[in-house]
Design an enzyme around this catalytic site. Structure first.
Site, PDB file in Angstrom:
ATOM      1  N   TYR A   1       0.829  -1.201   0.000  1.00 10.66           N
ATOM      2  CA  TYR A   1       0.000   0.000   0.000  1.00 10.66           C
ATOM      3  C   TYR A   1       0.864   1.252   0.000  1.00 10.66           C
ATOM      4  O   TYR A   1       2.080   1.172   0.212  1.00 10.66           O
ATOM      5  CB  TYR A   1      -0.959   0.005   1.200  1.00 10.66           C
ATOM      6  CG  TYR A   1      -0.311   0.287   2.540  1.00 10.66           C
ATOM      7  CD1 TYR A   1       0.498  -0.653   3.161  1.00 10.66           C
ATOM      8  CD2 TYR A   1      -0.492   1.513   3.182  1.00 10.66           C
ATOM      9  CE1 TYR A   1       1.087  -0.393   4.392  1.00 10.66           C
ATOM     10  CE2 TYR A   1       0.094   1.779   4.419  1.00 10.66           C
ATOM     11  CZ  TYR A   1       0.874   0.825   5.016  1.00 10.66           C
ATOM     12  OH  TYR A   1       1.472   1.084   6.222  1.00 10.66           O
TER      13      TYR A   1
ATOM     14  N   LEU B   1      11.094   1.205   7.219  1.00  9.52           N
ATOM     15  CA  LEU B   1      10.535   1.724   5.973  1.00  9.52           C
ATOM     16  C   LEU B   1      11.225   3.063   5.668  1.00  9.52           C
ATOM     17  O   LEU B   1      11.330   3.914   6.557  1.00  9.52           O
ATOM     18  CB  LEU B   1       9.034   1.952   6.127  1.00  9.52           C
ATOM     19  CG  LEU B   1       8.352   2.404   4.836  1.00  9.52           C
ATOM     20  CD1 LEU B   1       8.202   1.222   3.874  1.00  9.52           C
ATOM     21  CD2 LEU B   1       7.000   3.032   5.110  1.00  9.52           C
TER      22      LEU B   1
ATOM     23  N   LYS C   1       6.561  -1.901   1.947  1.00 11.55           N
ATOM     24  CA  LYS C   1       5.359  -1.348   2.593  1.00 11.55           C
ATOM     25  C   LYS C   1       4.177  -2.298   2.383  1.00 11.55           C
ATOM     26  O   LYS C   1       3.315  -2.080   1.538  1.00 11.55           O
ATOM     27  CB  LYS C   1       5.063   0.053   2.033  1.00 11.55           C
ATOM     28  CG  LYS C   1       4.143   0.879   2.921  1.00 11.55           C
ATOM     29  CD  LYS C   1       4.192   2.340   2.550  1.00 11.55           C
ATOM     30  CE  LYS C   1       3.086   3.154   3.188  1.00 11.55           C
ATOM     31  NZ  LYS C   1       3.212   3.321   4.634  1.00 11.55           N
TER      32      LYS C   1
HETATM   33  N1  PLP Z   1       7.513   3.797   9.061  1.00 13.80           N
HETATM   34  C1  PLP Z   1       6.405   3.037   9.010  1.00 13.80           C
HETATM   35  C2  PLP Z   1       6.426   1.672   9.630  1.00 13.80           C
HETATM   36  C3  PLP Z   1       5.243   3.521   8.375  1.00 13.80           C
HETATM   37  O1  PLP Z   1       4.141   2.754   8.328  1.00 13.80           O
HETATM   38  C4  PLP Z   1       5.255   4.832   7.828  1.00 13.80           C
HETATM   39  C5  PLP Z   1       4.078   5.373   7.163  1.00 13.80           C
HETATM   40  O2  PLP Z   1       3.044   4.776   7.068  1.00 13.80           O
HETATM   41  C6  PLP Z   1       6.427   5.591   7.916  1.00 13.80           C
HETATM   42  C7  PLP Z   1       7.544   5.032   8.526  1.00 13.80           C
HETATM   43  C8  PLP Z   1       6.496   6.967   7.344  1.00 13.80           C
HETATM   44  O3  PLP Z   1       6.513   6.920   5.949  1.00 13.80           O
HETATM   45  P1  PLP Z   1       6.011   8.130   5.055  1.00 13.80           P
HETATM   46  O4  PLP Z   1       6.816   9.329   5.452  1.00 13.80           O
HETATM   47  O5  PLP Z   1       6.283   7.704   3.665  1.00 13.80           O
HETATM   48  O6  PLP Z   1       4.560   8.317   5.356  1.00 13.80           O
END
Ligand code: PLP
Length: 287
Positions: free
Chosen positions: A33, A205, A147
């Site tokens: 996602y 992530l 993700k």
């Molecule tokens: N880390 C995790 C585990 C996440 O689920 C998310 C966002 O959903 C992030 C970091 C932050 O990512 P982003 O800045 O792309 O929203």
């Protein structure tokens, strides 16, 4: 206002939107996602989000459900139908519908695409009072760089945080280091004023907000360091904050009930939030 969802080629009433019970996302969490922020009608960092979707799909050998150009069109069409000015676009791609079997379907199936939007109050430059975080063991798998919709450890950690009155969970690895939040990246500002966040590898992530903020830090000539930091170091930090498409830059003022710094949002976090909001409003690349 009517709210639409996009489900496999159709814009349907959100209340009636559904997927097949044999969808592999539903049965096996076999899907990925993305969440893209929308500010004043503009998508924030669309390109890096779709690049990351491409990477997640590639790592799991799931085909794109539609072309990338078509996906961008669907995002905009759903925003238009839902009159989305400020909020989020959620998109999910699963391997598709097939008779249940752990292994990939032998007959080719079409990946399934669903998309929803959420209206939120516009996040402003004002950071408010900041948030509390609670540490939780990081019990996730070794491919946190993908993700995926398999979020149960994140769900349980976030729930434990919420039950203790904290907003977010900070996940701690077996070395006692903070990997990231349940749905955010974790940052600290050291007593020397360095911005520290964990390096991107399979353990976290690579947040899109994190990437943009590192470019903003460069522009502001702040020292940006990617390295592990322990929970103990975080508790001694001058400031701490979290980043994500949903929370932008949000100061962390308490870790496990102990105040960070003077227990108030710090100057660096506030400055970074201001710059990020400016970036989101202008809709331009930072670099
Ligand atoms: N880390 C995790 C585990 C996440 O689920 C998310 C966002 O959903 C992030 C970091 C932050 O990512 P982003 O800045 O792309 O929203």
């Amino acid at each position: 206002m009517a709210r639409f969802a996009y489900v496999n080629g159709r814009y349907v009433d959100h209340l009636d939107a559904s997927v097949h019970i044999e969808d592999r996302g539903y049965q096996l969490a076999d899907g990925v996602y993305e969440v893209v922020g929308v500010r004043d009608g503009k998508l924030i960092d669309e390109k890096p989000h779709l690049d990351r979707l491409d990477r997640s799909l590639g790592e799991l050998r799931i085909d794109w459900p539609v072309t990338r150009a078509a996906l961008s069109f669907i995002i905009r069409e759903l925003m238009r139908r839902n009159r989305l000015r400020d909020g989020l676009v959620y998109m999910q791609v699963t391997r598709g519908v097939a008779r249940r079997d752990h292994a990939f379907p032998t007959n080719p199936v079409k990946p399934a695409l669903v998309m929803t939007t959420k209206n939120t109050k516009p996040l402003g430059a004002d950071v408010g009072a900041g948030v509390a975080v609670k540490s939780q063991p990081d019990i996730r798998w070794e491919r946190c760089d993908i993700k995926t919709v398999a979020l149960l450890p994140n769900v349980l950690a976030k729930q434990a945080a919420r039950e203790s009155g904290a907003y977010e969970a900070w996940l701690i690895d077996t070395d006692g280091c903070v990997t990231e939040g349940a749905s955010t990246n974790a940052w600290i500002v050291t007593p020397e004023g360095e911005l520290v966040t964990r390096q991107t590898d399979n353990g976290i992530l690579a947040g899109i907000t994190r990437g943009t903020l590192s470019a903003i830090a460069d522009k502001l000539q702040l020292k940006f360091v990617e390295r592990p930091f322990s929970l103990a170091e975080a508790k001694r930090a001058k400031e701490a904050f979290i980043t994500s498409a949903t929370s932008f830059v949000t100061p962390v003022v308490k870790i496990d009930g102990e105040p960070v710094g003077d227990g108030k949002p710090g100057a660096t976090s506030r400055r970074l939030r201001e710059e990020y909001v400016r970036f989101a409003e202008e809709g331009e690349a930072v670099t």
